[in-house]
Design a protein around this motif. Structure first.
Motif, PDB file in Angstrom:
ATOM      1  N   GLY A   8     -17.386 -25.024  50.215  1.00 43.18           N
ATOM      2  CA  GLY A   8     -16.489 -24.737  51.327  1.00 43.18           C
ATOM      3  C   GLY A   8     -15.842 -25.999  51.873  1.00 43.18           C
ATOM      4  O   GLY A   8     -15.385 -26.878  51.136  1.00 43.18           O
ATOM      5  N   GLU A   9     -15.820 -26.111  53.196  1.00 42.53           N
ATOM      6  CA  GLU A   9     -15.187 -27.244  53.864  1.00 42.53           C
ATOM      7  C   GLU A   9     -15.910 -28.558  53.570  1.00 42.53           C
ATOM      8  O   GLU A   9     -15.279 -29.625  53.506  1.00 42.53           O
ATOM      9  CB  GLU A   9     -15.158 -26.992  55.378  1.00 42.53           C
ATOM     10  CG  GLU A   9     -14.351 -28.014  56.160  1.00 42.53           C
ATOM     11  CD  GLU A   9     -12.888 -28.053  55.736  1.00 42.53           C
ATOM     12  OE1 GLU A   9     -12.279 -29.139  55.838  1.00 42.53           O
ATOM     13  OE2 GLU A   9     -12.359 -27.007  55.295  1.00 42.53           O
ATOM     14  N   ASN A  10     -17.225 -28.507  53.388  1.00 44.27           N
ATOM     15  CA  ASN A  10     -17.976 -29.730  53.069  1.00 44.27           C
ATOM     16  C   ASN A  10     -17.564 -30.303  51.712  1.00 44.27           C
ATOM     17  O   ASN A  10     -17.534 -31.522  51.528  1.00 44.27           O
ATOM     18  CB  ASN A  10     -19.477 -29.436  53.073  1.00 44.27           C
ATOM     19  CG  ASN A  10     -19.992 -29.103  54.454  1.00 44.27           C
ATOM     20  OD1 ASN A  10     -19.464 -29.589  55.458  1.00 44.27           O
ATOM     21  ND2 ASN A  10     -21.022 -28.263  54.527  1.00 44.27           N
ATOM     22  N   LEU A  11     -17.242 -29.427  50.773  1.00 45.88           N
ATOM     23  CA  LEU A  11     -16.790 -29.890  49.466  1.00 45.88           C
ATOM     24  C   LEU A  11     -15.436 -30.587  49.586  1.00 45.88           C
ATOM     25  O   LEU A  11     -15.206 -31.635  48.960  1.00 45.88           O
ATOM     26  CB  LEU A  11     -16.705 -28.711  48.498  1.00 45.88           C
ATOM     27  CG  LEU A  11     -16.325 -29.040  47.053  1.00 45.88           C
ATOM     28  CD1 LEU A  11     -17.370 -29.941  46.413  1.00 45.88           C
ATOM     29  CD2 LEU A  11     -16.155 -27.757  46.235  1.00 45.88           C
ATOM     30  N   ARG A  12     -14.547 -30.035  50.385  1.00 46.67           N
ATOM     31  CA  ARG A  12     -13.234 -30.659  50.588  1.00 46.67           C
ATOM     32  C   ARG A  12     -13.376 -31.996  51.321  1.00 46.67           C
ATOM     33  O   ARG A  12     -12.666 -32.959  51.013  1.00 46.67           O
ATOM     34  CB  ARG A  12     -12.335 -29.727  51.401  1.00 46.67           C
ATOM     35  CG  ARG A  12     -12.130 -28.366  50.779  1.00 46.67           C
ATOM     36  CD  ARG A  12     -11.340 -28.457  49.481  1.00 46.67           C
ATOM     37  NE  ARG A  12     -11.265 -27.162  48.817  1.00 46.67           N
ATOM     38  CZ  ARG A  12     -12.086 -26.777  47.850  1.00 46.67           C
ATOM     39  NH1 ARG A  12     -13.043 -27.593  47.436  1.00 46.67           N
ATOM     40  NH2 ARG A  12     -11.963 -25.595  47.290  1.00 46.67           N
ATOM     41  N   ARG A  13     -14.299 -32.071  52.279  1.00 47.09           N
ATOM     42  CA  ARG A  13     -14.514 -33.322  53.000  1.00 47.09           C
ATOM     43  C   ARG A  13     -15.076 -34.401  52.072  1.00 47.09           C
ATOM     44  O   ARG A  13     -14.729 -35.581  52.185  1.00 47.09           O
ATOM     45  CB  ARG A  13     -15.474 -33.084  54.170  1.00 47.09           C
ATOM     46  CG  ARG A  13     -15.606 -34.305  55.096  1.00 47.09           C
ATOM     47  CD  ARG A  13     -16.560 -34.053  56.254  1.00 47.09           C
ATOM     48  NE  ARG A  13     -16.110 -32.931  57.068  1.00 47.09           N
ATOM     49  CZ  ARG A  13     -16.741 -31.763  57.134  1.00 47.09           C
ATOM     50  NH1 ARG A  13     -17.846 -31.559  56.419  1.00 47.09           N
ATOM     51  NH2 ARG A  13     -16.280 -30.793  57.900  1.00 47.09           N
ATOM     52  N   LEU A  14     -15.950 -34.004  51.151  1.00 51.01           N
ATOM     53  CA  LEU A  14     -16.497 -34.954  50.175  1.00 51.01           C
ATOM     54  C   LEU A  14     -15.389 -35.548  49.310  1.00 51.01           C
ATOM     55  O   LEU A  14     -15.395 -36.748  49.009  1.00 51.01           O
ATOM     56  CB  LEU A  14     -17.541 -34.253  49.303  1.00 51.01           C
ATOM     57  CG  LEU A  14     -18.249 -35.112  48.247  1.00 51.01           C
ATOM     58  CD1 LEU A  14     -19.118 -36.174  48.908  1.00 51.01           C
ATOM     59  CD2 LEU A  14     -19.094 -34.235  47.320  1.00 51.01           C
TER      60      LEU A  14
ATOM     61  N   LYS B   1     -14.965 -39.391  50.407  1.00 46.35           N
ATOM     62  CA  LYS B   1     -15.692 -40.182  49.413  1.00 46.35           C
ATOM     63  C   LYS B   1     -14.974 -40.289  48.071  1.00 46.35           C
ATOM     64  O   LYS B   1     -15.348 -41.112  47.230  1.00 46.35           O
ATOM     65  CB  LYS B   1     -17.083 -39.584  49.180  1.00 46.35           C
ATOM     66  CG  LYS B   1     -17.933 -39.462  50.435  1.00 46.35           C
ATOM     67  CD  LYS B   1     -18.286 -40.831  50.998  1.00 46.35           C
ATOM     68  CE  LYS B   1     -19.209 -40.689  52.207  1.00 46.35           C
ATOM     69  NZ  LYS B   1     -19.575 -42.023  52.778  1.00 46.35           N
ATOM     70  N   GLY B   2     -13.966 -39.472  47.863  1.00 38.97           N
ATOM     71  CA  GLY B   2     -13.286 -39.494  46.572  1.00 38.97           C
ATOM     72  C   GLY B   2     -14.135 -38.928  45.450  1.00 38.97           C
ATOM     73  O   GLY B   2     -14.013 -39.342  44.296  1.00 38.97           O
ATOM     74  N   ILE B   3     -15.007 -37.967  45.771  1.00 35.90           N
ATOM     75  CA  ILE B   3     -15.907 -37.359  44.788  1.00 35.90           C
ATOM     76  C   ILE B   3     -15.515 -35.900  44.599  1.00 35.90           C
ATOM     77  O   ILE B   3     -15.543 -35.111  45.553  1.00 35.90           O
ATOM     78  CB  ILE B   3     -17.375 -37.466  45.240  1.00 35.90           C
ATOM     79  CG1 ILE B   3     -17.786 -38.942  45.344  1.00 35.90           C
ATOM     80  CG2 ILE B   3     -18.292 -36.731  44.277  1.00 35.90           C
ATOM     81  CD1 ILE B   3     -19.179 -39.157  45.891  1.00 35.90           C
TER      82      ILE B   3
ATOM     83  N   ILE C 134     -26.211 -37.089  44.262  1.00 37.98           N
ATOM     84  CA  ILE C 134     -24.853 -37.634  44.260  1.00 37.98           C
ATOM     85  C   ILE C 134     -24.825 -39.045  44.833  1.00 37.98           C
ATOM     86  O   ILE C 134     -24.079 -39.909  44.357  1.00 37.98           O
ATOM     87  CB  ILE C 134     -23.905 -36.706  45.042  1.00 37.98           C
ATOM     88  CG1 ILE C 134     -23.808 -35.343  44.345  1.00 37.98           C
ATOM     89  CG2 ILE C 134     -22.519 -37.325  45.159  1.00 37.98           C
ATOM     90  CD1 ILE C 134     -22.877 -34.368  45.037  1.00 37.98           C
ATOM     91  N   GLY C 135     -25.640 -39.317  45.849  1.00 39.88           N
ATOM     92  CA  GLY C 135     -25.648 -40.645  46.452  1.00 39.88           C
ATOM     93  C   GLY C 135     -26.108 -41.717  45.480  1.00 39.88           C
ATOM     94  O   GLY C 135     -25.482 -42.777  45.355  1.00 39.88           O
ATOM     95  N   VAL C 136     -27.208 -41.457  44.774  1.00 42.99           N
ATOM     96  CA  VAL C 136     -27.720 -42.426  43.798  1.00 42.99           C
ATOM     97  C   VAL C 136     -26.742 -42.589  42.641  1.00 42.99           C
ATOM     98  O   VAL C 136     -26.485 -43.703  42.167  1.00 42.99           O
ATOM     99  CB  VAL C 136     -29.106 -41.986  43.288  1.00 42.99           C
ATOM    100  CG1 VAL C 136     -29.578 -42.910  42.169  1.00 42.99           C
ATOM    101  CG2 VAL C 136     -30.110 -41.974  44.429  1.00 42.99           C
ATOM    102  N   LEU C 137     -26.173 -41.473  42.189  1.00 45.72           N
ATOM    103  CA  LEU C 137     -25.203 -41.542  41.098  1.00 45.72           C
ATOM    104  C   LEU C 137     -23.981 -42.361  41.500  1.00 45.72           C
ATOM    105  O   LEU C 137     -23.492 -43.200  40.728  1.00 45.72           O
ATOM    106  CB  LEU C 137     -24.783 -40.133  40.695  1.00 45.72           C
ATOM    107  CG  LEU C 137     -23.739 -40.029  39.575  1.00 45.72           C
ATOM    108  CD1 LEU C 137     -24.260 -40.650  38.292  1.00 45.72           C
ATOM    109  CD2 LEU C 137     -23.348 -38.573  39.343  1.00 45.72           C
ATOM    110  N   GLY C 138     -23.487 -42.151  42.721  1.00 45.22           N
ATOM    111  CA  GLY C 138     -22.336 -42.917  43.188  1.00 45.22           C
ATOM    112  C   GLY C 138     -22.639 -44.404  43.295  1.00 45.22           C
ATOM    113  O   GLY C 138     -21.811 -45.245  42.930  1.00 45.22           O
ATOM    114  N   SER C 139     -23.838 -44.757  43.777  1.00 44.63           N
ATOM    115  CA  SER C 139     -24.217 -46.169  43.882  1.00 44.63           C
ATOM    116  C   SER C 139     -24.319 -46.818  42.507  1.00 44.63           C
ATOM    117  O   SER C 139     -23.923 -47.973  42.321  1.00 44.63           O
ATOM    118  CB  SER C 139     -25.551 -46.296  44.626  1.00 44.63           C
ATOM    119  OG  SER C 139     -25.460 -45.751  45.926  1.00 44.63           O
TER     120      SER C 139
END
Length: 343
Positions: A170-176, A180-182, A255-260
């Motif tokens: 939902g909206e959280n996916l769009r905010r991400l 964050k550009g993810i 997702i956080g660890v993967l992004g780092s």
């Protein structure tokens, strides 16, 4: 006293003198001993100071040479250190120039490959219309990474589990995506018969969550490698990302660890990362996972080249663009769990 007595008296002193004298042999031996002793004493007296003087002279010469070497060695070390410093400086400058050229070449290759990918995507009849595809290829949104979750029609429970755990919706996916550009999407094609009940079911699910990336691809277990290639090609045409990730729908991702992890390799071109593995090429016919093109890997008993396991891996923009441009030139190995596409 008669003449005989006088002669006897005159002879007695001579006899006593002869009896009390030293034999001639002893005299000779004594003389020889005295001569040898004299020679020994003379050599002893005159030979001792000579080594002392020689040792003193040698010690003086050695000390002089040591002092000269102490003066010479620091100068030589200083010259060597200056020479080594100049060499390291030249090496560092050469390395910087090579890195700059490498980045420039990679950037040019990326732009050229992106243009080719956009043209190739236009020629294919994907679900994205031709007009929108041209527009997207010109102004693709810049993002950090795109994660495609490979799923199937029968995996609704897995998708719901992912939405309830690590994937926003939902909206959280769009905010991400915006902050964050993810970008995270479920990747699926269509059934063998377009417009079937399976397609309508996915359409309804996509309308509810808006988290699908639809491909112009017929779903099937033996077409997973082809599906992955089409996913990369489609994602490159839509998003301008630093990384493109493929993950199965039975894997839960932090997702956080993967992004780092990916952020540490953001400045490096042509990155391919994941859990690396390999496996034997089975040349014998009749066995499971027999490889018909085993001869491409050399002699019997060789292994597939080292590659990332299929559950989750990430590739950089350059590699994803290369796959998109050259997807028609790539073949596939039968044992897909050991090896995916090859050139």
């Amino acid at each position: 006293m008669g003449p005989a007595a006088a002669a006897a008296a005159a002879a007695r002193p001579q006899k006593a003198s002869a009896a009390g004298g030293v034999p001639a042999r002893w005299v000779c031996a004594l003389c020889a001993s005295c001569f040898v002793f004299g020679v020994f004493v003379i050599n002893r007296i005159w030979s001792v100071p000579e080594p002392v003087k020689l040792n003193e002279k040698a010690l003086f010469v050695e000390r002089t040479q040591t002092r000269l070497s102490e003066v010479y060695i620091p100068c030589q070390r200083k010259q060597n250190s200056i020479h080594i410093g100049e060499i390291l400086n030249h090496v560092s400058q050469t390395h910087d120039v090579i890195m700059t050229l490498d980045k420039t070449i990679s950037n040019l290759e990326m732009r050229l490959a992106a243009a080719r990918a956009a043209r190739a995507t236009k020629q294919e009849k994907s679900l994205i219309s031709a007009d929108s595809d041209i527009e997207l290829s010109k102004v693709r949104p810049k993002v950090f990474f795109v994660m495609g979750i490979i799923t199937a029609f029968s995996s609704r429970k897995r998708r719901d589990s992912i939405r309830e755990t690590w994937m926003p919706h939902g909206e959280n996916l769009r905010r991400l995506e915006k902050e964050k550009g993810i970008v995270v999407r479920f990747v699926i094609g269509h059934s063998g018969t377009r417009g079937s009940l399976l397609d309508h079911t996915v359409d309804a699910e996509d309308e509810q969550y808006s988290d699908f990336l639809r491909l112009d691809h017929v779903e099937g277990y033996h077409e997973l490698s082809s599906k992955t290639l089409i996913y990369f090609s489609t994602a490159v045409a839509i998003w301008d990302a630093d990384f493109y990730i493929k993950v199965d729908d039975d894997v839960h991702v932090n997702i956080g660890v993967l992004g780092s992890t990916l952020a540490r390799h953001r400045s490096k071109p042509r990155i391919y990362t994941g859990c690396m593995k390999s496996g034997p090429v089975l040349a014998k016919q009749g066995v499971k996972y027999h490889e018909p093109e085993y001869w491409k890997f050399g002699e019997e008993g060789n292994k597939y080249f080292r590659h990332a396991t299929g559950q989750l891996y990430a590739i950089s923009k350059e590699l994803a663009t290369y796959l998109s441009v050259n997807r028609r030139l790539l073949g596939f190995m039968v044992h897909r769990s050991q090896c995916g596409a090859h050139r």
